[in-house]
Design an enzyme around this catalytic site. Structure first.
Site, PDB file in Angstrom:
ATOM      1  N   GLU A  19      -1.157   9.541  11.564  1.00  0.00           N
ATOM      2  CA  GLU A  19      -2.475  10.145  11.440  1.00  0.00           C
ATOM      3  C   GLU A  19      -3.466   9.467  12.377  1.00  0.00           C
ATOM      4  O   GLU A  19      -3.478   8.241  12.492  1.00  0.00           O
ATOM      5  CB  GLU A  19      -2.982  10.025   9.998  1.00  0.00           C
ATOM      6  CG  GLU A  19      -4.333  10.686   9.764  1.00  0.00           C
ATOM      7  CD  GLU A  19      -4.835  10.509   8.343  1.00  0.00           C
ATOM      8  OE1 GLU A  19      -4.815  11.507   7.595  1.00  0.00           O
ATOM      9  OE2 GLU A  19      -5.228   9.382   7.986  1.00  0.00           O
ATOM     10  N   SER A  21       0.828  -1.207   0.000  1.00  0.00           N
ATOM     11  CA  SER A  21       0.000   0.000   0.000  1.00  0.00           C
ATOM     12  C   SER A  21       0.864   1.260   0.000  1.00  0.00           C
ATOM     13  O   SER A  21       0.514   2.265  -0.625  1.00  0.00           O
ATOM     14  CB  SER A  21      -0.931   0.003   1.213  1.00  0.00           C
ATOM     15  OG  SER A  21      -1.852  -1.055   1.150  1.00  0.00           O
TER      16      SER A  21
END
Length: 215
Positions: A139, A51
């Site tokens: 995040e 990813s």
């Protein structure tokens, strides 16, 4: 870089594990204080290597610039019961001194075109390694359970359609997003009654446990 992925991702894995413990600890503090708990549960993950490579190619990020240009290699998700809880959690995160908030993105007030809603916080976190301190970017997404349900479905469909949803699917997803938001709005209207009921249930459960222990 191919031969050093494990070494590269080590501080990110450590940061996620440490922050999961800390954020779950916040939840326990509210519980011990017999207060409303704004955090329902916490999850975390480090982005898989494939990813990372795919996103780097999509965003034209050189692999030697990942540390400064890819903000979500380390990701955590905080689930809340109510939209009001999201604002309380964000306030608590702003007041922490073990991380530095770099950026905030309010996709609740300013939803995405797709209907996506969530509150994103990009942070810098110091990880203590044997060779010294390493500061990494990560995040945190803060959202309600309803928002998360919609986002999970949308994410799954995205794999099938690679972001190019048929018009009919797009329309239904937007309707579902609005329905999820309306559910959150309705729950906010009866938030005090829900919290009172949960408080009574918790106290009753605690009393039963204490009685059983005494017996």
């Amino acid at each position: 870089m191919d031969q050093n992925w494990e070494e590269f991702l080590t501080p990110y894995n450590q940061a996620v594990e440490e922050l999961k413990v800390k954020l779950k600890g916040m939840r326990k503090e509210f519980s011990k204080g017999n207060l409303h708990i704004p955090i329902e549960f916490v999850t975390g993950r480090v982005k898989p290597v494939n990813s990372i490579i795919e996103k780097a190619a999509l965003r034209n990020i050189p692999l030697d610039k990942l540390e400064i240009e890819m903000q979500d290699i380390a990701g955590l998700r905080i689930m809340c019961q109510f939209v009001e809880d999201i604002h309380e959690v964000v306030r608590l995160l702003r007041n922490r001194n073990d991380m530095k908030i770099i950026e905030e993105r309010d996709y609740i007030t300013n939803k995405k075109e797709s209907g996506y809603r969530s509150y994103h916080i990009v942070f810098e976190y110091p990880v203590q390694l044997i060779n010294g301190e390493k500061r990494i970017l990560g995040e945190i997404q803060v959202r309600t359970l309803a928002m998360n349900f919609w986002a999970t479905i949308e994410h799954s469909l995205n794999y099938k359609y690679q972001g190019e949803f048929p018009d009919a699917i797009n329309v239904r997803l937007k309707r579902a997003a609005e329905a999820a938001f309306q559910l959150d709005e309705e729950m906010s209207q009866i938030r005090e009654e829900i919290q009172e009921a949960q408080h009574l249930f918790s106290n009753s459960k605690r009393a039963t446990v204490e009685k059983t222990q005494k017996d």
